[in-house]
Design a protein around this motif. Structure first.
Motif, PDB file in Angstrom:
ATOM      1  N   ALA A 292       0.838  -1.200   0.000  1.00  0.00           N
ATOM      2  CA  ALA A 292       0.000   0.000   0.000  1.00  0.00           C
ATOM      3  C   ALA A 292       0.876   1.255   0.000  1.00  0.00           C
ATOM      4  CB  ALA A 292      -0.927  -0.008   1.207  1.00  0.00           C
ATOM      5  N   GLU A 293       2.009   1.192   0.687  1.00  0.00           N
ATOM      6  CA  GLU A 293       2.932   2.332   0.708  1.00  0.00           C
ATOM      7  C   GLU A 293       3.503   2.589  -0.676  1.00  0.00           C
ATOM      8  OE1 GLU A 293       6.625   3.932   3.469  1.00  0.00           O
ATOM      9  OE2 GLU A 293       6.289   1.766   3.279  1.00  0.00           O
ATOM     10  N   ALA A 294       3.862   1.511  -1.396  1.00  0.00           N
ATOM     11  CA  ALA A 294       4.381   1.676  -2.754  1.00  0.00           C
ATOM     12  C   ALA A 294       3.308   2.241  -3.686  1.00  0.00           C
ATOM     13  CB  ALA A 294       4.879   0.324  -3.276  1.00  0.00           C
ATOM     14  N   LEU A 295       2.077   1.769  -3.515  1.00  0.00           N
ATOM     15  CA  LEU A 295       0.976   2.292  -4.324  1.00  0.00           C
ATOM     16  C   LEU A 295       0.743   3.764  -4.025  1.00  0.00           C
ATOM     17  CD1 LEU A 295      -1.414   1.932  -6.270  1.00  0.00           C
ATOM     18  CD2 LEU A 295      -2.762   1.086  -4.330  1.00  0.00           C
ATOM     19  N   GLU A 296       0.767   4.130  -2.765  1.00  0.00           N
ATOM     20  CA  GLU A 296       0.595   5.537  -2.385  1.00  0.00           C
ATOM     21  C   GLU A 296       1.663   6.408  -3.033  1.00  0.00           C
ATOM     22  OE1 GLU A 296       0.393   8.359   1.643  1.00  0.00           O
ATOM     23  OE2 GLU A 296       1.332   6.371   1.716  1.00  0.00           O
ATOM     24  N   LEU A 316      -1.509  -1.663  -7.911  1.00  0.00           N
ATOM     25  CA  LEU A 316      -2.881  -1.842  -7.436  1.00  0.00           C
ATOM     26  C   LEU A 316      -3.271  -3.318  -7.477  1.00  0.00           C
ATOM     27  CD1 LEU A 316      -5.660  -0.911  -6.496  1.00  0.00           C
ATOM     28  CD2 LEU A 316      -6.188  -0.299  -8.869  1.00  0.00           C
ATOM     29  N   GLU A 317      -2.894  -4.021  -8.539  1.00  0.00           N
ATOM     30  CA  GLU A 317      -3.192  -5.455  -8.634  1.00  0.00           C
ATOM     31  C   GLU A 317      -2.507  -6.229  -7.511  1.00  0.00           C
ATOM     32  OE1 GLU A 317      -2.048  -6.651 -12.526  1.00  0.00           O
ATOM     33  OE2 GLU A 317      -3.702  -5.594 -13.543  1.00  0.00           O
ATOM     34  N   ASN A 318      -1.288  -5.821  -7.154  1.00  0.00           N
ATOM     35  CA  ASN A 318      -0.563  -6.480  -6.069  1.00  0.00           C
ATOM     36  C   ASN A 318      -1.260  -6.264  -4.731  1.00  0.00           C
ATOM     37  OD1 ASN A 318       1.633  -7.940  -4.899  1.00  0.00           O
ATOM     38  ND2 ASN A 318       2.532  -5.991  -4.261  1.00  0.00           N
ATOM     39  N   VAL A 319      -1.702  -5.037  -4.470  1.00  0.00           N
ATOM     40  CA  VAL A 319      -2.420  -4.734  -3.232  1.00  0.00           C
ATOM     41  C   VAL A 319      -3.721  -5.530  -3.165  1.00  0.00           C
ATOM     42  CG1 VAL A 319      -3.722  -2.940  -2.013  1.00  0.00           C
ATOM     43  CG2 VAL A 319      -1.425  -2.454  -2.857  1.00  0.00           C
ATOM     44  N   THR A 320      -4.453  -5.563  -4.267  1.00  0.00           N
ATOM     45  CA  THR A 320      -5.730  -6.283  -4.302  1.00  0.00           C
ATOM     46  C   THR A 320      -5.522  -7.767  -4.033  1.00  0.00           C
ATOM     47  OG1 THR A 320      -6.607  -4.683  -5.895  1.00  0.00           O
ATOM     48  CG2 THR A 320      -7.757  -6.787  -5.699  1.00  0.00           C
ATOM     49  N   ARG A 321      -4.465  -8.338  -4.609  1.00  0.00           N
ATOM     50  CA  ARG A 321      -4.178  -9.762  -4.423  1.00  0.00           C
ATOM     51  C   ARG A 321      -3.853 -10.069  -2.952  1.00  0.00           C
ATOM     52  NH1 ARG A 321      -0.987  -9.930  -8.127  1.00  0.00           N
ATOM     53  NH2 ARG A 321       0.987  -9.642  -7.057  1.00  0.00           N
TER      54      ARG A 321
END
Length: 336
Positions: A292-296, A316-321
């Motif tokens: 989530a930090e990387a996505l932010e 985003l796909e990684n966070v969702t997974r």
């Protein structure tokens, strides 16, 4: 009454405590006469007097411990135990009245219960297709599909035959309980809802051994229980409630972020990722926190510095997974 006034005229050094028994029609008159004579009665009981109210009044007048306080304490303790045992349970509320929805949402939410709401029986069946539940609270009188028809429909499906369904109805007529049982429901709660009855009934059908409300004792991929418990100073019940709220809030994380992106609302998109990062760190989800930090960071770069747009989708796909098993655990891990 006259005897009490006579005692007051005797100027006794230690007048005995007095419990005054009255008819309903003489209460105001008695209170007026006592006030004029400056006499304090230890209690005033309206006839007909029950043995328990008479005993409590006498014990109170003599400043002796009574059974009433102990009964009240026991009820409070039982309610607290029942609420704690239900933390993390997944309950589907089927109710079309918004006031009743608000009331149930407040009562159950404060107990750490994950609550979904359907407006009618048809919506309830749709919710059951999407998510697992420990119990259904089913109103009986609703538009589109009432509670009786909805229960009969879900009982025809093998996966829901043993799902507890508790009827909620404002009717209190003889035969109502038999009617809901005949429809396939397991139990009955009358409206207006009595809080003690509500939680005792729920606890009876969602016992502590039910996997989904033992949130702090099971392991899931990406969940460090020790770290999460440490953040709440070992309060397991609180940790369960927070996990339940996390599931409820973050189940639609991807949809909320994509919606913000579609509206070109960079601030809302960044806030989604930031909030997830923060909560994941608190609850002991280190891998999700880092993702989530990387996505932010990618969202900040895209919206505030005009770069890094290509990195957002894979992040985003990684966070969702990583989020998926935590908000909708697979069958072998439904105990968180």
């Amino acid at each position: 009454m006259d005897c009490l006034l006579e005692l007051s005229r005797m100027n006794l050094r230690h007048p005995p405590p007095t419990v005054l028994m009255l008819t309903a029609f003489s209460r105001d008159e008695a209170a007026r006469r006592l006030a004029e004579a400056r006499i304090n009665a230890a209690a005033m009981l309206t006839k007909p007097v029950t043995p328990s109210t008479l005993l409590d009044a006498c014990l109170g007048a003599l400043h002796l411990p009574g059974q009433h306080a102990r009964r009240s304490e026991r009820r409070d303790e039982a309610l607290a135990r029942q609420r704690a045992s239900l933390a993390g349970a997944r309950i589907l509320l089927v109710e079309d009245n918004p006031i009743n929805q608000e009331l149930a949402g407040d009562l159950l939410g404060r107990a750490g219960i994950l609550l979904r709401t359907a407006q009618n029986g048809q919506e309830a069946l749709e919710w059951l297709e999407r998510e697992p539940f420990d119990l259904v609270l089913m109103d009986c009188q609703m538009p589109v599909m009432d509670g009786y028809a909805a229960t009969q429909a879900l009982r025809q499906q093998p996966q829901w035959r043993d799902l507890p369904v508790i009827a909620m109805t404002a009717n209190a007529m003889v035969g109502d309980r038999e009617k809901v049982l005949a429809a396939g429901m397991n139990d009955h709660i009358s409206k207006p809802v009595n809080v003690e009855e509500l939680f005792s009934t729920l606890a009876r059908w969602v016992p502590p051994g039910t996997p989904s409300n033992r949130g702090a004792t099971a392991a899931l991929p990406g969940l460090d229980i020790r770290a999460g418990l440490a953040s709440v100073r070992g309060d397991e019940a609180l940790y369960r409630r927070l996990l339940a709220k996390f599931r409820q809030r973050e189940a639609d994380f991807e949809a909320r972020l994509r919606d913000a992106r579609a509206r070109d609302d960079g601030e809302a998109a960044i806030r989604c990722a930031h909030d997830l990062k923060s909560v994941a760190g608190t609850l002991g989800m280190p891998a999700l926190q880092r993702s989530a930090e990387a996505l932010e960071a990618a969202l900040v770069a895209a919206y505030e510095r005009g770069g890094g747009e290509a990195a957002i989708e894979p992040l985003l796909e990684n966070v969702t997974r990583q989020l998926e098993p935590l908000v909708r655990p697979p069958p072998e891990h439904t105990d968180v």
